[in-house]
Design an enzyme around this catalytic site. Structure first.
Site, PDB file in Angstrom:
ATOM      1  N   LYS A  42      38.464  47.286  50.632  1.00 18.62           N
ATOM      2  CA  LYS A  42      38.300  48.241  51.726  1.00 18.62           C
ATOM      3  C   LYS A  42      39.629  48.502  52.431  1.00 18.62           C
ATOM      4  CE  LYS A  42      33.903  46.074  53.003  1.00 18.62           C
ATOM      5  NZ  LYS A  42      33.265  45.271  54.070  1.00 18.62           N
ATOM      6  N   ASP A 102      50.317  40.959  47.939  1.00 14.86           N
ATOM      7  CA  ASP A 102      50.533  39.578  48.369  1.00 14.86           C
ATOM      8  C   ASP A 102      50.947  38.771  47.131  1.00 14.86           C
ATOM      9  OD1 ASP A 102      50.363  37.204  49.750  1.00 14.86           O
ATOM     10  OD2 ASP A 102      48.370  37.517  50.523  1.00 14.86           O
TER      11      ASP A 102
HETATM   12  C1  PRP Z   1      43.642  42.456  49.784  1.00 15.11           C
HETATM   13  C2  PRP Z   1      44.480  43.725  49.590  1.00 15.11           C
HETATM   14  C3  PRP Z   1      44.744  43.714  48.121  1.00 15.11           C
HETATM   15  C4  PRP Z   1      44.810  42.239  47.783  1.00 15.11           C
HETATM   16  C5  PRP Z   1      46.250  41.855  47.704  1.00 15.11           C
HETATM   17  O1  PRP Z   1      42.320  42.776  49.510  1.00 15.11           O
HETATM   18  O2  PRP Z   1      43.786  44.863  49.987  1.00 15.11           O
HETATM   19  O3  PRP Z   1      43.705  44.331  47.386  1.00 15.11           O
HETATM   20  O4  PRP Z   1      44.164  41.528  48.831  1.00 15.11           O
HETATM   21  O5  PRP Z   1      46.390  40.502  47.412  1.00 15.11           O
HETATM   22  P1  PRP Z   1      47.069  39.944  46.095  1.00 15.11           P
HETATM   23  O6  PRP Z   1      48.391  40.660  45.940  1.00 15.11           O
HETATM   24  O7  PRP Z   1      47.243  38.489  46.433  1.00 15.11           O
HETATM   25  O8  PRP Z   1      46.154  40.147  44.944  1.00 15.11           O
HETATM   26  P2  PRP Z   1      41.073  41.866  49.883  1.00 15.11           P
HETATM   27  O9  PRP Z   1      40.630  41.127  48.650  1.00 15.11           O
HETATM   28  O10 PRP Z   1      41.397  41.044  51.091  1.00 15.11           O
HETATM   29  O11 PRP Z   1      39.933  42.908  50.180  1.00 15.11           O
HETATM   30  P3  PRP Z   1      39.859  44.067  51.292  1.00 15.11           P
HETATM   31  O12 PRP Z   1      40.838  45.141  50.865  1.00 15.11           O
HETATM   32  O13 PRP Z   1      38.443  44.524  51.228  1.00 15.11           O
HETATM   33  O14 PRP Z   1      40.225  43.475  52.623  1.00 15.11           O
END
Ligand code: PRP
Length: 182
Positions: A42, A102
């Site tokens: 999201k 990240d």
């Molecule tokens: C977050 C962000 C990315 C991912 C990045 O999503 O939106 O999709 O984490 O992290 P990474 O580089 O360690 O893979 P999240 O899973 O928190 O979901 P959200 O977007 O619904 O908050």
């Protein structure tokens, strides 16, 4: 300032200026082409909504949802598609839009997955880049801000699905997540 937050890391004005800049760059890079922007739910929803309005070439947008994190702040390392695109991307110029890179696990998985569908091109756009946490390298084509290793929320980013609606990027106070898992 919200009591759960320590400080503002990136103000509304700074975000706005950077979104306009990225929108101009994308519009010029894709002159004469049609674009499909893919927002990753999201978190990327707010960034995507602001960004597409700064793009002047013909643009469509769609969403994917993947699960990479649980309710906690730590990455499980697993990536699963929860919602896929509505249409095929074969022959299309696509830009994957994220709120944050990240560890890079999510984007690596997504980029590989989408490349296997034979698009004309795939680029990556993220509002935030936290390189200190990288596990897998990611080539980012459009980046808003490089940020330090702090827990940030707002402008789409959450902690346990909260704080996404803050208009700026804030550092979450450790007291909010300190007791998780107890
Ligand atoms: C977050 C962000 C990315 C991912 C990045 O999503 O939106 O999709 O984490 O992290 P990474 O580089 O360690 O893979 P999240 O899973 O928190 O979901 P959200 O977007 O619904 O908050």
């Amino acid at each position: 300032m919200h009591p759960d937050c320590e400080r503002i890391l990136i103000s509304e004005g700074e975000i706005r200026a950077r979104v306009v800049e990225i929108g101009r760059r994308i519009s010029s890079d894709y002159a004469g082409k049609e674009l499909l922007m893919i927002g990753i739910l999201k978190g990327a929803m707010i960034f995507l909504a602001d960004l597409v309005r700064e793009i002047t070439v013909p643009t469509q947008y769609d969403f994917m949802a993947v699960s990479s994190y649980g309710a906690s702040s730590k990455s499980s390392g697993e990536v699963r598609i929860l919602k896929d695109l509505e249409y095929g991307v074969e022959g299309r110029h696509i830009i994957i839009v994220e709120d944050i890179v990240d560890t890079g696990l999510t984007l690596n998985y997504l980029a590989e997955n989408l490349k296997s569908r034979d698009p004309a091109s795939v680029k990556i756009c993220t509002l935030l880049d936290k390189p200190s946490r990288r596990v897998e390298p990611v080539e980012i084509d459009y980046n808003g801000f490089v940020i330090p290793d702090e827990f940030v929320v707002g402008y789409g980013l959450d902690y346990s699905d909260r704080y996404r609606n803050f208009p700026c990027i804030m550092v979450l106070s450790p007291k909010v997540y300190m007791n998780e898992g107890e």
